[in-house]
Design an enzyme around this catalytic site. Structure first.
Site, PDB file in Angstrom:
ATOM      1  N   ARG A  24       0.798  -1.233   0.000  1.00 59.12           N
ATOM      2  CA  ARG A  24       0.000   0.000   0.000  1.00 59.12           C
ATOM      3  C   ARG A  24       0.824   1.273   0.000  1.00 59.12           C
ATOM      4  NH1 ARG A  24      -2.744  -3.997   1.425  1.00 59.12           N
ATOM      5  NH2 ARG A  24      -0.908  -4.499   2.612  1.00 59.12           N
ATOM      6  N   THR A  25       1.854   1.327   0.823  1.00 58.22           N
ATOM      7  CA  THR A  25       2.580   2.606   0.929  1.00 58.22           C
ATOM      8  C   THR A  25       3.206   2.958  -0.413  1.00 58.22           C
ATOM      9  OG1 THR A  25       2.971   2.189   3.261  1.00 58.22           O
ATOM     10  CG2 THR A  25       4.355   3.858   2.210  1.00 58.22           C
ATOM     11  N   LYS A  39      25.423  -4.517  -4.035  1.00 60.47           N
ATOM     12  CA  LYS A  39      26.890  -4.584  -4.230  1.00 60.47           C
ATOM     13  C   LYS A  39      27.644  -3.954  -3.072  1.00 60.47           C
ATOM     14  CE  LYS A  39      26.395  -3.840  -9.234  1.00 60.47           C
ATOM     15  NZ  LYS A  39      26.580  -2.802 -10.265  1.00 60.47           N
ATOM     16  N   ARG A  95      11.535   3.659   2.594  1.00 55.54           N
ATOM     17  CA  ARG A  95      11.191   2.724   3.684  1.00 55.54           C
ATOM     18  C   ARG A  95      12.442   1.938   4.036  1.00 55.54           C
ATOM     19  NH1 ARG A  95       6.050  -1.183   3.996  1.00 55.54           N
ATOM     20  NH2 ARG A  95       5.225   0.824   4.696  1.00 55.54           N
ATOM     21  N   HIS A 108       5.799   5.790  11.091  1.00 55.57           N
ATOM     22  CA  HIS A 108       5.300   5.694   9.718  1.00 55.57           C
ATOM     23  C   HIS A 108       4.300   6.867   9.584  1.00 55.57           C
ATOM     24  CE1 HIS A 108       3.897   4.276   5.979  1.00 55.57           C
ATOM     25  NE2 HIS A 108       3.563   3.041   6.272  1.00 55.57           N
TER      26      HIS A 108
HETATM   27  C1  NCD Z   1       2.476  -1.176   7.851  1.00 55.27           C
HETATM   28  C2  NCD Z   1       3.967  -0.983   7.911  1.00 55.27           C
HETATM   29  O1  NCD Z   1       4.700  -1.251   6.959  1.00 55.27           O
HETATM   30  O2  NCD Z   1       4.397  -0.507   8.952  1.00 55.27           O
HETATM   31  N1  NCD Z   1       1.964  -1.295   6.572  1.00 55.27           N
HETATM   32  C3  NCD Z   1       1.587  -0.165   5.885  1.00 55.27           C
HETATM   33  O3  NCD Z   1       2.404   0.638   5.514  1.00 55.27           O
HETATM   34  N2  NCD Z   1       0.291   0.032   5.636  1.00 55.27           N
HETATM   35  C4  NCD Z   1       1.946  -2.168   8.782  1.00 55.27           C
HETATM   36  C5  NCD Z   1       2.541  -3.534   8.853  1.00 55.27           C
HETATM   37  O4  NCD Z   1       3.483  -3.888   8.157  1.00 55.27           O
HETATM   38  O5  NCD Z   1       2.008  -4.292   9.662  1.00 55.27           O
END
Ligand code: NCD
Length: 311
Positions: free
Chosen positions: A60-61, A89, A110, A138
């Site tokens: 989703r993100t 690498k 991320r 997040h």
């Molecule tokens: C979450 C995350 O990556 O922190 N997912 C998200 O971005 N919607 C939640 C998760 O991984 O449980």
């Protein structure tokens, strides 16, 4: 006079860095973008490029950031896993950032390590958005969670909000808690005793918001206006036998929901494992699919605000 744009050229690392007014600025922009005719919306980020650097899995993100950019007429480039980049690498994070910033206008990253987002933001000359850093934060997930609560409930103040699941390792939990602490709410934390919110953060939050800890969902459920469910974060447990002990500790199903208020809403950042039964998806309580759609809308408003295009 129009309010000054608090997101102009800003990094988005922690939700703590933004005020309640900043969040409302963003929510208004999100409403505006959603209502905009397509011919105007599709020009907003024409010529702009988002770079995405995902060192950890995401559905989703990453996709909603990409969708947001495309929705506003911008473009994207990046990697969805580090294996296909020179990181494999042995390239450093600093060199990766210094490379990508030459090609893009804004970066979303991320990473599995706490602190990685602030480190990258210090290096980057372009605005950097934290798309999830370790167990830390997040922030854009919390922004879209709060936006969803406002859309569904009309406001956030005076609500009783339960957070259920992995409150120790779930980074969305920490961002949401700090986001909620800017409002007049009552927060009920429901988890297995070994998955409670990390102590130093709990003590800090206690000073900012009415907060209590519980382990029995059924007892708390009748009180709640919002239930925010999270998955147990298997990959973050230092000891997998501990995970085995606590996995499947909660299951939200239609039977349990008979105890809930009629207008309780259920949110979840997803992915879900077994903490919400699929039978709940078609109940009026389930708002997690709408929450995903709001992710694109909110992130569109955020990108357009960071890049400071007039709208
Ligand atoms: C979450 C995350 O990556 O922190 N997912 C998200 O971005 N919607 C939640 C998760 O991984 O449980």
């Amino acid at each position: 006079m129009a309010k000054l744009n608090p997101f102009k050229n800003k990094d988005v690392i922690l939700i703590k860095d933004f005020t309640r007014d900043d969040l409302f600025y963003l929510f208004q922009k999100a409403d505006k973008i959603e209502r905009m005719p397509e011919r105007d919306r599709i020009c907003l980020l024409n010529g702009k490029i988002l770079g995405y650097l995902f060192f950890e899995p995401s559905t989703r993100t990453r996709l909603s950031f990409e969708a947001a950019m495309l929705w506003l007429g911008g473009r994207t480039l990046g990697f969805a896993e580090p294996k296909v980049s020179s990181v494999e690498k042995g390239e450093s994070l600093a060199d990766t950032i210094r490379t990508v910033e030459n090609y893009v206008d804004v970066i979303v990253m991320r990473h599995s390590k706490d602190g990685a987002a602030s480190f990258a933001a210090e290096i980057a000359s372009k605005p950097l958005i934290n798309g999830g850093s370790g167990t830390e934060e997040h922030p854009t997930q919390a922004m879209l969670d709060l936006y969803t609560i406002i859309k569904e409930k009309g406001s956030i103040d005076n609500l009783k909000i339960g957070l259920l699941g992995d409150l120790k390792y779930g980074r969305t939990v920490y961002s949401l808690l700090y986001g909620l602490s800017k409002f007049n709410v009552e927060v009920k934390l429901i988890s297995h005793p070994i998955l409670r919110v990390r102590r130093e953060i709990f003590f800090d939050l206690e000073k900012k918001v009415k907060i209590s800890e519980h382990d029995n969902l059924e007892e708390i459920l009748p009180d709640l206006d919002v239930l925010y469910v999270t998955r147990i974060q298997k990959e973050r447990f230092p000891d997998l036998s501990e995970y085995e002990r606590v996995k499947s500790s909660y299951n939200v199903n239609l039977k349990i929901l008979q105890k809930a208020k009629d207008d309780l809403i259920i949110l979840h950042p997803f992915p879900r494992i077994d903490e919400i039964s699929p039978e709940v998806d078609s109940s009026p309580h389930a708002k997690y699919f709408k929450q995903m759609l709001n992710g694109r809308i909110l992130r569109s408003a955020l990108l357009a605000s960071i890049l400071d295009v007039p709208f």
